[in-house]
Design an enzyme around this catalytic site. Structure first.
Site, PDB file in Angstrom:
ATOM      1  N   ASP A  43       0.813  -1.222   0.000  1.00  0.00           N
ATOM      2  CA  ASP A  43       0.000   0.000   0.000  1.00  0.00           C
ATOM      3  C   ASP A  43       0.844   1.268   0.000  1.00  0.00           C
ATOM      4  O   ASP A  43       0.459   2.282   0.565  1.00  0.00           O
ATOM      5  CB  ASP A  43      -0.947   0.030   1.224  1.00  0.00           C
ATOM      6  CG  ASP A  43      -1.832  -1.206   1.271  1.00  0.00           C
ATOM      7  OD1 ASP A  43      -2.219  -1.670   0.193  1.00  0.00           O
ATOM      8  OD2 ASP A  43      -2.109  -1.692   2.378  1.00  0.00           O
TER       9      ASP A  43
ATOM     10  N   LYS B 270       1.922   2.146  -5.093  1.00  0.00           N
ATOM     11  CA  LYS B 270       2.554   1.594  -6.301  1.00  0.00           C
ATOM     12  C   LYS B 270       1.727   1.847  -7.553  1.00  0.00           C
ATOM     13  O   LYS B 270       2.269   2.086  -8.618  1.00  0.00           O
ATOM     14  CB  LYS B 270       2.761   0.073  -6.137  1.00  0.00           C
ATOM     15  CG  LYS B 270       3.779  -0.286  -5.066  1.00  0.00           C
ATOM     16  CD  LYS B 270       3.976  -1.792  -4.980  1.00  0.00           C
ATOM     17  CE  LYS B 270       2.800  -2.539  -4.391  1.00  0.00           C
ATOM     18  NZ  LYS B 270       2.538  -2.243  -2.985  1.00  0.00           N
TER      19      LYS B 270
ATOM     20  N   GLY C 210      -4.021  -4.431  -4.346  1.00  0.00           N
ATOM     21  CA  GLY C 210      -5.049  -3.450  -4.665  1.00  0.00           C
ATOM     22  C   GLY C 210      -4.374  -2.200  -5.187  1.00  0.00           C
ATOM     23  O   GLY C 210      -3.813  -1.437  -4.419  1.00  0.00           O
ATOM     24  N   HIS C 211      -4.386  -2.001  -6.507  1.00  0.00           N
ATOM     25  CA  HIS C 211      -3.673  -0.868  -7.095  1.00  0.00           C
ATOM     26  C   HIS C 211      -4.687   0.101  -7.698  1.00  0.00           C
ATOM     27  O   HIS C 211      -5.470  -0.256  -8.568  1.00  0.00           O
ATOM     28  CB  HIS C 211      -2.674  -1.363  -8.139  1.00  0.00           C
ATOM     29  CG  HIS C 211      -1.594  -2.226  -7.525  1.00  0.00           C
ATOM     30  ND1 HIS C 211      -0.629  -2.867  -8.248  1.00  0.00           N
ATOM     31  CD2 HIS C 211      -1.344  -2.533  -6.231  1.00  0.00           C
ATOM     32  CE1 HIS C 211       0.171  -3.538  -7.423  1.00  0.00           C
ATOM     33  NE2 HIS C 211      -0.250  -3.361  -6.206  1.00  0.00           N
TER      34      HIS C 211
ATOM     35  N   GLN D 253       2.353  -6.097  -3.089  1.00  0.00           N
ATOM     36  CA  GLN D 253       2.754  -6.171  -1.677  1.00  0.00           C
ATOM     37  C   GLN D 253       4.049  -5.368  -1.454  1.00  0.00           C
ATOM     38  O   GLN D 253       4.279  -4.420  -2.183  1.00  0.00           O
ATOM     39  CB  GLN D 253       2.919  -7.622  -1.208  1.00  0.00           C
ATOM     40  CG  GLN D 253       1.603  -8.397  -1.088  1.00  0.00           C
ATOM     41  CD  GLN D 253       1.125  -8.979  -2.407  1.00  0.00           C
ATOM     42  OE1 GLN D 253       1.858  -9.647  -3.086  1.00  0.00           O
ATOM     43  NE2 GLN D 253      -0.119  -8.736  -2.757  1.00  0.00           N
TER      44      GLN D 253
HETATM   45  P1  IMO Z   1      -0.674  -4.159  -2.399  1.00  0.00           P
HETATM   46  O1  IMO Z   1      -0.135  -4.716  -3.674  1.00  0.00           O
HETATM   47  C1  IMO Z   1      -0.854  -4.535   1.930  1.00  0.00           C
HETATM   48  C2  IMO Z   1      -0.948  -8.587   3.646  1.00  0.00           C
HETATM   49  C3  IMO Z   1      -2.211  -9.013   4.342  1.00  0.00           C
HETATM   50  C4  IMO Z   1      -1.631  -9.941   5.407  1.00  0.00           C
HETATM   51  C5  IMO Z   1      -0.491 -10.622   4.663  1.00  0.00           C
HETATM   52  C6  IMO Z   1      -0.838 -11.992   4.110  1.00  0.00           C
HETATM   53  O2  IMO Z   1      -1.988  -3.478  -2.524  1.00  0.00           O
HETATM   54  O3  IMO Z   1       0.352  -3.314  -1.723  1.00  0.00           O
HETATM   55  P2  IMO Z   1      -2.224 -12.786   1.988  1.00  0.00           P
HETATM   56  O4  IMO Z   1      -3.679 -12.616   1.644  1.00  0.00           O
HETATM   57  O5  IMO Z   1      -1.308 -12.216   0.963  1.00  0.00           O
HETATM   58  O6  IMO Z   1      -1.878 -14.208   2.344  1.00  0.00           O
HETATM   59  O7  IMO Z   1      -2.038 -11.934   3.358  1.00  0.00           O
HETATM   60  O8  IMO Z   1      -0.141  -9.754   3.600  1.00  0.00           O
HETATM   61  N1  IMO Z   1      -1.125  -8.095   2.244  1.00  0.00           N
HETATM   62  C7  IMO Z   1      -1.057  -6.811   1.874  1.00  0.00           C
HETATM   63  N2  IMO Z   1      -0.901  -5.690   2.610  1.00  0.00           N
HETATM   64  N3  IMO Z   1      -0.928  -4.427   0.582  1.00  0.00           N
HETATM   65  C8  IMO Z   1      -1.054  -5.530  -0.176  1.00  0.00           C
HETATM   66  O9  IMO Z   1      -0.975  -5.480  -1.513  1.00  0.00           O
HETATM   67  C9  IMO Z   1      -1.169  -6.796   0.467  1.00  0.00           C
HETATM   68  N4  IMO Z   1      -1.337  -8.074   0.037  1.00  0.00           N
HETATM   69  C10 IMO Z   1      -1.288  -8.853   1.135  1.00  0.00           C
HETATM   70  O10 IMO Z   1      -2.879  -7.921   4.911  1.00  0.00           O
HETATM   71  O11 IMO Z   1      -1.064  -9.197   6.444  1.00  0.00           O
HETATM   72 MG    MG Z   2      -3.204  -2.572  -1.226  1.00  0.00          MG
END
Ligand code: IMO
Ligand code: MG
Length: 430
Positions: A13, A16, A40-41, A224
């Site tokens: 988050d 990106k 989530g982009h 992530q």
């Molecule tokens: P973007 O790309 C923030 C976190 C989840 C959890 C951990 C494991 O938008 O930055 P998962 O469902 O992947 O097995 O969850 O990773 N998490 C994220 N946190 N941004 C994301 O994606 C995330 N994708 C997974 O909250 O702590």
């Molecule tokens: Mg996100």
């Protein structure tokens, strides 16, 4: 001209979406190489807002090739739904501009259910996952029993693969006291969605190699962040893939030489969703204020994000584990108007001062941040488009971050609008 990989330098988050969209204008090909629809982009283009979870951000622009690489775990229903949603928003998606790796692992309903089940149970460690089935799908991939996209093209042998998969999953389900899955249910789920996703299937490693040889510019879009990396992150509170820049090569089928400039994205403060250690987390009204001003709610799950000060020790570490050449610093404007701002510059662990984030879960939970206090700025950085528009104290804050993390700020983003960006260095120019 270098290819560029964009990776999160914190816990995801970081903003990106905006940076990738802005870079994708200069790219010919945009590739996702890990994760799945847990990402989530958000892209803001003119008066339109696009929310993407699985599709590469290049898909909203004409004449770009979007590629989902082998390193991604693919929920075929989520892919079909996202394509449909974007089509309704006026985005044209076809085999012309979207390809998906034939060897990408599929996320099935059994994975989603298992993910949710583990998260809701009282036993074991709650991770706070997105419940999209990401972890269980990667487990099956490493366990060599996964169903992959190409398997949908050969329905005659799909039944055997489903039987093998269910031998494992039904044993687990019996242990949880749940009904077993029937092979027919999985077969029906897959055969009905197959026609919606197979048109995009390709040998992505070969396609990307051809594009590269033809001199096309490739942008690798990470999801992530490095602190959620399954090896280098805050294990076990991580996602189940490698999120560091090295994965861009493996997850798309290219050699490491194909990955050029590594751009890390970092917020001017820190957030985290889900469980796990977060040394500079704020539990007071300052934390609340950052969350409100920064609209820190998840795109995927709607969850409130935990907020805290910028942790230079952590970002310095991700600069190294991802080989980050430059940083895109985002959401500086959220800190406008704060009287004092703090930066985490090191930790105290059991009475000793350390300059790194320890690897063990226990130590990660025990470290206490050491702060450097910074005088805030009263002027506004929101919407600034050049250094000269920034208050002097804000410039000082950015310079101090550069010093502490050991990487230059190549891009400074001052609002969600794509043009509110200060460019120090164009990553595509190496
Ligand atoms: P973007 O790309 C923030 C976190 C989840 C959890 C951990 C494991 O938008 O930055 P998962 O469902 O992947 O097995 O969850 O990773 N998490 C994220 N946190 N941004 C994301 O994606 C995330 N994708 C997974 O909250 O702590
Ligand atoms: Mg996100």
């Amino acid at each position: 001209m270098a290819n560029v990989v964009v990776v999160g330098a914190q816990w995801g988050d970081e903003g990106k979406g905006k940076i990738v969209d802005w870079l994708s204008e200069q790219a010919d090909v945009v590739v996702r190489f890990q994760g799945g629809h847990n990402a989530g982009h958000t892209l803001v283009i003119g008066d339109k807002v696009y929310k993407l979870s699985l599709l590469p951000s290049g898909v909203v622009r004409p004449n770009k090739l979007s590629v989902i690489g082998n390193g991604v775990v693919l929920d075929p229903h989520a892919l079909a739904a996202e394509v449909e949603r974007l089509t309704e928003q006026g985005v044209a998606i076809s085999r012309e501009n979207l390809r998906v790796a034939e060897n990408a692992t599929l996320i099935l309903s059994i994975h989603r259910e298992l993910d949710a089940l583990r998260e809701s149970g009282s036993a074991g460690t709650k991770i706070g996952t997105t419940k999209r089935g990401i972890g269980p799908a990667y487990e099956d991939k490493a366990g060599r029993r996964a169903i992959r996209l190409m398997d949908l093209a050969d329905l005659s042998s799909l039944r055997d693969k489903i039987d093998r998969l269910l031998t494992h999953h039904n044993a687990l389900r019996r242990g949880f006291g749940l009904d077993e899955f029937t092979p027919e249910a999985i077969y029906d789920e897959l055969s009905s969605v197959a026609p919606k996703v197979l048109p995009y299937m390709d040998a992505v490693w070969r396609l990307l190699d051809d594009e590269r040889r033809a001199g096309k510019r490739i942008l690798f879009e990470g999801a992530q962040g490095a602190l959620l990396d399954v090896d280098h992150g805050t294990y076990p509170f991580v996602t189940s893939s490698n999120t560091v820049a090295g994965q861009a090569a493996t997850g798309s089928g290219l050699g490491p030489g194909a990955v050029g400039y590594v751009l890390g994205i970092a917020k001017a403060y820190t957030t985290r969703v889900g469980e796990g250690p977060f040394p500079t987390e704020l539990f007071d009204e300052t934390g609340e204020l950052i969350g409100q001003k920064g609209k820190e709610f998840g795109v995927v799950t709607g969850r409130k994000r935990r907020c805290g000060w910028f942790d230079a020790t952590l970002v310095r570490q991700t600069v190294r584990t991802s080989g980050i050449d430059g940083i895109a610093l985002t959401k500086l404007d959220i800190l406008d108007g704060f009287e004092t701002i703090k930066i985490g510059v090191g930790y105290k662990l059991d009475g000793e001062v350390i300059d790194y984030f320890p690897a063990s879960q226990g130590a990660q939970g025990r470290v206490e941040p050491i702060y450097e206090e910074f005088e805030g700025w009263s002027g506004s950085t929101a919407g600034a488009r050049s250094w000269a528009d920034l208050p002097a104290q804000a410039v000082k804050y950015v310079r101090r971050i550069e010093e502490l993390i050991g990487a230059p700020v190549a891009v400074l983003s001052t609002s969600p609008e794509r043009d509110d960006t200060i460019l120090m260095k164009n990553p595509f120019e190496g």
